[in-house]
Design a protein around this motif. Sequence first.
Motif, short mmCIF file in Angstrom:
data_model
loop_
_atom_site.label_atom_id
_atom_site.label_comp_id
_atom_site.label_asym_id
_atom_site.label_seq_id
_atom_site.Cartn_x
_atom_site.Cartn_y
_atom_site.Cartn_z
N ARG A 52 1.02 -1.19 -0.07
CA ARG A 52 -0.05 -0.14 -0.08
C ARG A 52 0.82 1.32 0.03
O ARG A 52 0.39 2.14 -0.82
N ASP A 95 -6.10 0.39 -2.25
CA ASP A 95 -6.40 1.83 -2.88
C ASP A 95 -6.96 2.79 -1.87
O ASP A 95 -7.22 3.94 -2.25
N ASP A 102 -12.28 -1.63 -6.40
CA ASP A 102 -10.91 -0.97 -6.90
C ASP A 102 -10.85 -1.37 -8.49
O ASP A 102 -10.60 -2.48 -8.89
N LEU A 105 -7.47 -2.69 -10.06
CA LEU A 105 -6.63 -4.03 -9.52
C LEU A 105 -7.18 -5.16 -10.34
O LEU A 105 -8.32 -5.37 -10.26
N ASP A 133 -12.96 -6.89 -3.91
CA ASP A 133 -13.29 -5.64 -4.33
C ASP A 133 -12.45 -5.37 -5.36
O ASP A 133 -11.73 -4.21 -5.71
N PHE A 134 -12.04 -6.22 -6.40
CA PHE A 134 -11.30 -6.08 -7.69
C PHE A 134 -11.63 -7.04 -8.65
O PHE A 134 -12.53 -8.04 -8.20
#
Length: 532
Positions: A52, A95, A102, A105, A133-134
């Motif tokens: 990150r 992110d 995201d 990604l 979440d990608f």
Amino acid sequence: MLVSLLYILACAKPVPPAPAPVDTRFTILSINDTYRIEGREESGAGGMARVRTLRRRLEAEGPVLVLHAGDLLYPSLLSRTYDGAQMIDLLGWLDGDPDAFDPLLFATFGNHEFDRRGMEDAALLQQRIAESDFTWVNSNVRFVEEGGRPVIEAGNLVPTALVEIAGAKVGIIGICGDFTSADYIDGYADPVATARAQAAALRRAGAHLVVALTHLDVADDLALLDTLGDAGPDLVVGGHDHVHMLRQASNGRQVVKADADAVSAVVTSVRLDAGGAHISPEIVSLDMAVAPDPQVQARVDAWLRDHERSYCADHGEQAPCLDAVLGRTAVRLEAEEAAIRSRETSLGDWVADLALRHFADQGAQVAFLNSGGLRIDKDIPAGTALTRRHLDELLPYPTKLRLVRIDGATLQAVVEQATDGWPGSGNWLQVAGMAFRHDTAANRVSDLHLLDADGSPVPLAPDQPVLAVTSSFLLGGGDGYAMLEGAEVVAEGPDLRDLIVADLAAAGDVGVAPGPMGRICQSGAPCLLDGG
């Protein structure tokens, strides 16, 4: 039908990329084979919190596309409890907004995404994908269908992706090697034919750059680029080998891979102009010089605390219990993957010796274990107290030992298979009771001998019977050891874990000390074939 379509498309002429926007620049940040969300705590390297930090720094300079080349759900100490949910969660924090999807990604499948292989496990894999979440990109793994639909599907699981970044369109292909069978997998389409067909389709759709996100041996990545030339991807972002590399195919196109557990990342600068794509990758170490992102680190720490509570409760103990001492080591135990997947190591000698010793009274002559089953991925200094955590990280899978009867020719085939994909592949062996030469320049093995009780070499004839100790995994043809399938099982033994626990207890405060090195003779290393 899919194979036929790929074959037809494979014979088509290359499709040129779309004209690039004027002087477009962006960065690709890639990682692969991330098993520990925390990275390697002892050395202060790797982990999602440092990824990150790197992403945030790069985004301060311009747009960043983030790619993960597979192996993120399994295996790890935490995945035995959470089945990869912890890694899915942490990737969602990369992110800076864990609640948002995201769009930059993308991940592909690695072979360890399929570690849970029963048909009933398909729902769990689908759940993990849906929780992400990608976007997952899968171009060649065919899933079994039920009622006319694949048993694994999700809105964020796509055959290819076309993403816009800095005004350019980047096409992404996802390819996983045929390393693993599972009840819900119907098969794997050929990587080369897949890449040719999908690269052409993405370019027809307007892609200015095509990236193959692969989980293959590096030799197969390079062969893909060499075979396809201009009809192939512009760049291969790969995983599976666990060690960082920047390799160039004969046509100048590149394969890039990072170290496992995000100990490093690959940062690839891309510039598109009228002259085409200008691609400049570099390996970036994620060591103590890169401070972990505080928010992501706090999330990592929360997962680790929860896991220890859960683990200890399951074992009827109070937390903390993972640091319970099992014994000590009198010598440095080498277990970093860069070492244990490329040469003989002290830890490899120790566990192979234990396997051989257990079956000694039944006439066992040799033992061999695949390095891919020894996954602690760090060296353990002399004098270290070995804990339950060390053992659980070392052996993420059951390692049931078997004594089998083979012959000299089969054992020769076994040691030759150990070099497939060398260095960095999990099929590399750690051995006991035998020695051989490994020419690292030519990647060939020769001069295979048995070792007698004094460690002296004894010639081995091709038709000579050999009693060998290995794991049930290799006997099933795992890691490419098809020559062992059907071997006569003389005796079944315990799990390797039980032998390690017993040996640590027996050694007491003196600590364990592996036998002599020199079983695998490489340039500059000790060699028992030469007298030590």
